[in-house]
Design an enzyme around this catalytic site. Sequence first.
Site, PDB file in Angstrom:
ATOM      1  CG  HIS A 178       0.560  11.482   0.731  1.00  0.00           C
ATOM      2  ND1 HIS A 178      -0.485  11.756  -0.123  1.00  0.00           N
ATOM      3  CD2 HIS A 178       0.183  10.398   1.444  1.00  0.00           C
ATOM      4  CE1 HIS A 178      -1.459  10.864   0.084  1.00  0.00           C
ATOM      5  NE2 HIS A 178      -1.075  10.032   1.023  1.00  0.00           N
ATOM      6  CG  ASP A 183      -2.059   1.093   1.038  1.00  0.00           C
ATOM      7  OD1 ASP A 183      -2.158   1.691  -0.045  1.00  0.00           O
ATOM      8  OD2 ASP A 183      -2.801   1.331   2.012  1.00  0.00           O
TER       9      ASP A 183
END
EC number: 3.5.2.3
Length: 431
Positions: free
Chosen positions: A310, A306
Site C-alpha cells: 500500500h 499475502d
Amino acid sequence: MSDTHKTLLRGAKVLGGEPRDVLIEGERIAAVGTGLDADGATVIDATGQILLPGLVDLHTHLREPGREDSETVLTGTRAAAIGGFTAVHAMANTFPVADTAGVVEQVWRLGKESGYCDVQPIGAVTVGLEGKKLAELGAMHDSAAGVRVFSDDGKCVDDAVIMRRALEYVKAFDGVIAQHAQEPRLTEGAQMNEGVVSAELGLGGWPAVAEESIIARDVLLAAHVGSRVHICHLSTAGSVEIVRWAKSKGWNVTAEVTPHHLLLTDELVRSYDPVYKVNPPLRTEADVMALREALADGTIDCVATDHAPHPHEDKDCEWGAAAMGMVGLETALSVVQHTMVDTGLLDWTGVADRMSARPSAIGRLTGHGRPIAAGEPANLTLLDSAYRGVVNPAGFASRSRNTPYEGRELPGRVTYTFLRGRATVVDGKLA
C-alpha cells in the site's frame, strides 16, 4: 542449449545437509557432488550457506493493472527475487479485476517481460469479485496464462451456491478454489481480532468464528462435490482443528499461513500503528503457537506471504481509515527461519517442502518445487542463515514500505537467487 553459461556453487549445504558442490549449466542443474571441476564456470563460494529450491508464493498482490502506485509486476517480482522466490501467484483483485482471459494474459505477459521470477495469475471466482456470478473460469484456464487457481481474495465467496458451482466447475481441469474465509455479516466494521485487546481498545472485533464457519462450510462442500479447496491465510487455532479434521477424512483440502501470523499478535494493535492492520487480523499468542505447530505437523501445507503493498498515504493515517495489509516477500524466509527453524519446529528440508514443493503442487506449477538434483531446473535460493540484520524498508525492492518488521532484528539473508540458471540476485542485490 541456447545459454550454456555455467555456475558452480562450492560447498553449499543442500537443504541444510552436508556441503556439496552444485554445477548449473544453462537452465538446469548439471551435477551435485563433491570436488566438482569448475571448468570455465563462474565459481560462487557458498561455504556454510543453505541451498534451497526457489521459493514459491501462492498468494501475492502485484497490484497491476490499476494500482501501480503501490506495486507493479516488475517491482513486485524484484521484491520476490530478493526474498528468494522464483515463482509467485498474482491475486485477482486488480483494477480491472482479473476475471477474464484478457486480464490474466496481460498479467502473465508482464511477468514474462519482468524476468525476475515466474508470475502465475490467479483468476477471480466471480465477476468483479462481487460474489454474484461465476467469472470465465474455463476461458481463463484455456488462456495463455493457464490459470489453475481461482480466488476472490480480499473478499469471501460467501454464497454457498456460488461456492458449490465454482468447486464443481474447476474439477474439469483440476483447478482449485482458494477461499478468503471471512463471513461478511460477522465482520461488518471489524477493525481487529475480537478478544481481550479489542474490548480494552474499543475497536470493532473480528471474531475467530467468522473465519472458522466459512472453512467448515467449504471443506464440507469440497467433500460433497469431490473437488479441491485451498484455505487462504489461516489465522486461528480453531481453523487449524477444522482443517485437521477435514484432512483426517481424506478430503482434498489444503491451507496456507502467512509469516506475520506465525510471529505477530493482536497485542501490537495497542500502538494504534496501522502497519499492524491486516486481513485476517493479527490474533492471540495461543493462535500463533497453534499455527506454528500446524505448519510443523503438515496440517497447514505451506507458507504464503499475502504480500499486500500500500502507498504511504493509505497507511500513514488513523487506524480506522487505514488500508489492511503488509508487504512480505522480502522478509518471508527470515520470519520462517526465526519462528520455525531457529525454534526447532522445522528443518531446512521442511522449509523447502512448505515454501517450495507444496505450494508448487497446490498451484500445479511445473519446473518449481523440484528436488536439487542433476537434470532438474536450476530454480534455486542460497541463504546465509547465520546473518542477523535489522529490517530497513528504505532498501526494499518493493514499491511500498508497509512492513511490520521495521527496526526488528531478523535472521537470514538471501545471497543468490537463480531462475532457470540465471542469477536474479547476486550477493544480496538485484542482478
